[in-house]
Design a protein around this motif. Sequence first.
Motif, short mmCIF file in Angstrom:
data_model
loop_
_atom_site.label_atom_id
_atom_site.label_comp_id
_atom_site.label_asym_id
_atom_site.label_seq_id
_atom_site.Cartn_x
_atom_site.Cartn_y
_atom_site.Cartn_z
N UNK A 298 0.86 -1.22 0.08
CA UNK A 298 -0.08 -0.23 -0.29
C UNK A 298 1.06 1.58 -0.64
N UNK A 299 1.95 1.00 0.78
CA UNK A 299 2.55 2.62 0.53
C UNK A 299 3.58 2.81 -0.74
N UNK A 300 3.69 1.71 -1.20
CA UNK A 300 5.01 1.77 -2.24
C UNK A 300 3.73 2.45 -3.59
N UNK A 301 2.34 1.80 -3.15
CA UNK A 301 2.02 2.65 -4.41
C UNK A 301 1.63 3.43 -3.85
N UNK A 302 0.99 3.96 -3.39
CA UNK A 302 0.91 5.41 -2.90
C UNK A 302 2.51 6.31 -3.08
N UNK A 303 3.38 5.74 -3.15
CA UNK A 303 4.48 6.95 -3.56
C UNK A 303 4.65 6.61 -4.61
N UNK A 304 4.23 6.09 -5.41
CA UNK A 304 4.55 5.96 -6.53
C UNK A 304 3.56 6.74 -7.46
N UNK A 305 2.60 6.47 -7.15
CA UNK A 305 0.74 7.32 -7.24
C UNK A 305 1.44 8.65 -7.72
N UNK A 306 2.01 9.41 -6.35
CA UNK A 306 2.63 10.32 -5.70
C UNK A 306 3.08 10.73 -7.02
N UNK A 307 4.38 10.27 -6.98
CA UNK A 307 5.56 10.02 -7.60
C UNK A 307 4.82 10.39 -9.31
N UNK A 308 4.23 10.14 -9.60
CA UNK A 308 3.61 10.23 -11.25
C UNK A 308 3.27 11.76 -11.27
N UNK A 309 1.96 11.94 -10.48
CA UNK A 309 2.04 13.47 -10.48
C UNK A 309 2.68 14.30 -10.52
N UNK A 310 3.68 14.30 -9.56
CA UNK A 310 4.53 15.65 -9.50
C UNK A 310 5.28 15.32 -11.38
N UNK B 119 21.09 7.72 -13.94
CA UNK B 119 21.06 7.17 -14.26
C UNK B 119 21.21 5.99 -14.25
N UNK B 120 21.41 5.05 -13.77
CA UNK B 120 22.13 4.06 -14.80
C UNK B 120 21.00 3.01 -14.39
N UNK B 121 21.79 1.15 -15.19
CA UNK B 121 20.99 0.36 -15.16
C UNK B 121 20.32 0.02 -14.25
N UNK B 122 19.08 -0.58 -14.09
CA UNK B 122 18.71 -0.71 -12.52
C UNK B 122 18.54 0.39 -11.53
N UNK B 123 18.58 1.61 -11.81
CA UNK B 123 18.54 2.58 -10.98
C UNK B 123 17.18 2.99 -10.21
N UNK B 124 16.40 2.77 -11.39
CA UNK B 124 15.05 3.03 -10.47
C UNK B 124 14.70 2.18 -9.83
N UNK B 125 14.73 0.63 -9.91
CA UNK B 125 14.64 -0.48 -9.42
C UNK B 125 14.93 -0.04 -7.85
N UNK B 126 16.64 0.04 -8.21
CA UNK B 126 16.87 0.36 -6.67
C UNK B 126 16.76 1.01 -5.55
N UNK B 127 16.06 2.79 -6.59
CA UNK B 127 15.90 3.28 -5.05
C UNK B 127 14.09 2.51 -4.73
#
Lengths: 310, 303
Positions: A298-310, B119-127
């Motif tokens: 749930x937390x991750x969903x919320x954070x990615x959602x807000x990340x997309x809004x920004x 950015x590097x390969x997999x950086x978004x996943x790592x974050x």
Amino acid sequence: MADIAVSRAGTVNGAGGRTSLHRLMQRKSTVAFLMALPLITVIVLLVVYPAIYSLHLATLNKSMERFVGFGNFTFLFGRETFWLVVKQSCIFAITAVVFKALIGFVVAHFVHNIPSKGQRKWRGMLLVPWVIPPAMSTLAWLWLFDPSYSAFNWILALFGIDPVPWTGDAYWARFSVILVNIWIGAPFFMIMYLAALKSVPEQLYEAAAIDGATWWQRIWYVTLPMMRNIIAITTLFSLIVTFANFDIVRVLTAGGPLDHTHVFATWAFRVGIEGGDIPLGASVSLFMVPILAVAAWFILRDITKRGNEA
Amino acid sequence: MTAVTASDAVAAPRPKYGSISKSRRWALRWSYFFLVLFAIFFLTPPIYMFITSLKSSAEISAATNPWWVFEPTLENYIELLTQNQYLIFFRNSAIVSVCVVSITMIISVLAAFALARMKFWGSATLATGVFLTYLIPETLLFIPLFKTFAFVRDTTGIELMNHWWTLIILYPTLTVPFCTWIMIGYFASIPKELDEAALIDGATWLQTLTKIFIPVALPGLIAATIFAFTVSWAQFLYPLAFTTSTDQLVLPVGIVTTLIKGDVFNWGQIMTGALLGAAPPLIIYAFLMDYYIAGLTAGATKG
């Protein structure tokens, strides 16, 4: 963006576009990877590996020589103490989080109400429980709850009330554990909600006041919708921390009386480290995973959602 | 969203109100009243710690008012601070915390910079992974780590158990993910034009980090440092599981396990020890409250 700037600089110098740019990009990502390498090492060696290893451990017998499959789990399902621990962990986490959220919300409102000059002072005072290391503040509670010298019972005696067995009786012990947890966690909610309250535009309240909204309507229709995100994320965070809590129960009751305050973490410690049955302890602690996973999702969903809004 | 809900409120019957300032004044009085009540609730244990720490053992076991000190004495403080054992706990805690904070900040600032800007390969996943590891509690990891350490001893002969420096290896699991996460937030909020300008001027990535990012994100850096320090100072489970000899303990475990001798609780000393042990985070908090709070709220509001 930065790469475009660099490549433009490159062509101006006449160093030849494509290949040098390509090499630069490659070098940049290599540098970045190297910079993140310590982090990756820590995460993989000390978090991911142990987490997977505990799955493996949970399938071994006590001396860790033989594979028993789900033997540990079926053994746990057959034990009364295990179900007691499941029940207590859930009661403990849910009650504590609900009250923390409520008290935090109420106190945040009171602090927000007073003139901003004095707010800093009050906020500073009210956050103290969160700052003291939990093991040490729980010691203070243990002393306040002492069977023979309890300072609370002394006050109750002034009103002619019989001494309360704070940590001696199963129900009172659960109450005490939850109370201490609320005491430590409520200030955190207060701070989060206060930050959220400050971000609600004053005009909304003015508009509501002009429309004749009562204070309840203002909270229900203006404050709560504006704070929904913060409330959700703080509650989920707190749920994870409270559910996996160890310090408070360990210091205050050590699981007693008769295992009636054990939660997953303290029981896993008792079984795994003190009892010497590491695989069984690992199995116990693994039962925390489902609820943690749901909260994390749930937390991750919320954070990615807000990340997309920004 | 809010505009719609606010207009719903119009439909509700209008309350009769007299002077707004009068109702405000009452709201203010009630606020203060309840704030005082809550402050009493929140401050009772630390104050009671302090009260008890000033009492002699005789006064503690006497049937007098426990909330008052009749004969204040500093004997608990003197005894603890001249006792070698307590000073060793304090030293162990201090060394562990300082080392953990340094290691954490180096790892997380470097990684956050790489993840926020390069950015590097997999950086978004790592974050995302960094954030997920922050959500994994230590209560899930201590048993497999315990077993792993035993395995390391059996294969390489390096004894990791029962040494205070082992904690320096363990604590970063608690501090690094969160510190990286909030540093990513702070770094990402720095305008890109700044580092682009630096790059055009020929700065290397390391120079961009040390000359631009660290100075600009200094408040975030302080907040993360405070967080790392508080966490490593307060950690209780790892030292309880991994250290046993009295000269290897850190403060929280040392106070809980050694000041309780058998069934005899020397409460005066326990409270003094706990209060002194709580002092470093409290002092930091008193002086750097705004950074402390910024760090607290950053975790959930940024990102």
